[in-house]
Design an enzyme around this catalytic site. Sequence first.
Site, PDB file in Angstrom:
ATOM      1  N   TYR A  32      -4.326  -1.648  -0.439  1.00  0.00           N
ATOM      2  CA  TYR A  32      -3.928  -1.824  -1.844  1.00  0.00           C
ATOM      3  C   TYR A  32      -3.863  -3.317  -2.120  1.00  0.00           C
ATOM      4  O   TYR A  32      -3.302  -4.090  -1.332  1.00  0.00           O
ATOM      5  CB  TYR A  32      -2.553  -1.203  -2.107  1.00  0.00           C
ATOM      6  CG  TYR A  32      -1.962  -1.630  -3.437  1.00  0.00           C
ATOM      7  CD1 TYR A  32      -2.200  -0.883  -4.590  1.00  0.00           C
ATOM      8  CD2 TYR A  32      -1.216  -2.797  -3.553  1.00  0.00           C
ATOM      9  CE1 TYR A  32      -1.696  -1.282  -5.812  1.00  0.00           C
ATOM     10  CE2 TYR A  32      -0.699  -3.205  -4.769  1.00  0.00           C
ATOM     11  CZ  TYR A  32      -0.938  -2.447  -5.895  1.00  0.00           C
ATOM     12  OH  TYR A  32      -0.440  -2.857  -7.116  1.00  0.00           O
ATOM     13  N   GLU A  55      -5.183  -3.867 -10.502  1.00  0.00           N
ATOM     14  CA  GLU A  55      -5.029  -3.398  -9.128  1.00  0.00           C
ATOM     15  C   GLU A  55      -6.242  -2.597  -8.660  1.00  0.00           C
ATOM     16  O   GLU A  55      -6.997  -2.068  -9.473  1.00  0.00           O
ATOM     17  CB  GLU A  55      -3.757  -2.560  -8.964  1.00  0.00           C
ATOM     18  CG  GLU A  55      -3.706  -1.295  -9.782  1.00  0.00           C
ATOM     19  CD  GLU A  55      -2.386  -0.548  -9.571  1.00  0.00           C
ATOM     20  OE1 GLU A  55      -2.413   0.700  -9.664  1.00  0.00           O
ATOM     21  OE2 GLU A  55      -1.345  -1.190  -9.331  1.00  0.00           O
TER      22      GLU A  55
END
Length: 383
Positions: free
Chosen positions: A101, A189
């Site tokens: 991530y 993101e």
Amino acid sequence: MRLHEYQAKQVFADAGIPTPAAQLADTVDDAVAAAEEIGYPVAIKAQVHVGGRGKAGGIKLAENRDEAEEYAEDILGMDLKGYEVKRVLVEEAVDFVNELYVGVTMDRGEGEPVAMVSTKGGVNIEEVAEEDPQAIAREHIDPAFGMHPYQARKAVYDAGVDRELARDVSSILQTLYQIWDDKDGSDAEINPLMITSDDEVIAADAVLNTDDDALFRHPDLVEMEEEGEFEGSELEEKADEYGFDYVRLDGNVGIIGNGAGLVMTTLDLVDHFGGEPANFLDVGGGAKAQRIANALDMVFSDENVDSVVFNIFGGITRGDEVAKGINQALEQFDEIPKPVVVRLAGTNAAEGMEILNEDLVTVEETLEDAVQRSVAYAEEGSQ
């Protein structure tokens, strides 16, 4: 403004972040043709503004033409958490060995942007932050200078990313920050950032949310917003019809208040007491009975909601008018769809409390008690 996945990936790809080959489709035939051109296996992904698409059946992996046709038929037209799926992204499947991530957002407590990296990619990052906060490496950035290369490397190493991948991942993190900064982002993101067996790093998902007030600086994003208005949420259409400030969230505690600050406080308290907010709904000042009834109609229409909390502070809005609206809305039902908790304060609050039909609602004197009661009701309703 929130971009769709396919739009955010285009922005990321234009900036040099690797993304899988993909095509957008709005019919089953187009989806199958795209899959044939890209080559199997392919992922068929619903393009709607909701999280948890995979768990809800909105993402499927097709190994051949028959499966591509079947899954496109399943996903196109499906109701996904209140949104009708009108387009799918047909995307080259990534043969991965690991997931990361990476993200950039604003840390309002510190007053600075923060870059984040975690080796626990592919899952809800909010869950990771709650259950294992040490698994997320954070690096704050001075916006006057931007992200220095050493900061990107530090975040990557602190997260425990393998050294063989550190250069590529830190480069992607720097690029992601630059996109966030250039596009006046609120969130950017990649989750997951996939690692292949050949140590290639590929953005398998993409999120980019930008500040609406800055769109005048970004005509390219305005075009994307106009082109992307296809998902047809009945709740958003109702919000436009009723004239509400409304944002749908992923939880099950419906929230209604008068004033953005009051609603945000209620959202924070729901989270504080272990619940998950289902929405932001501000009825505004001076709300009359019918407007309150309309607000309840909206929240009851959300299939994810298991309880509703009203937080009304009377200034322009009178407590007795709010109470009339609540009674008016609830008396239309033979059985109340979801438990409703009410907290009134301010102008004519005492009169409102007397008017409220306590056979239909639960009344609490303090906001904390009202929120805790609504969270408890939601937990019961979800079991």
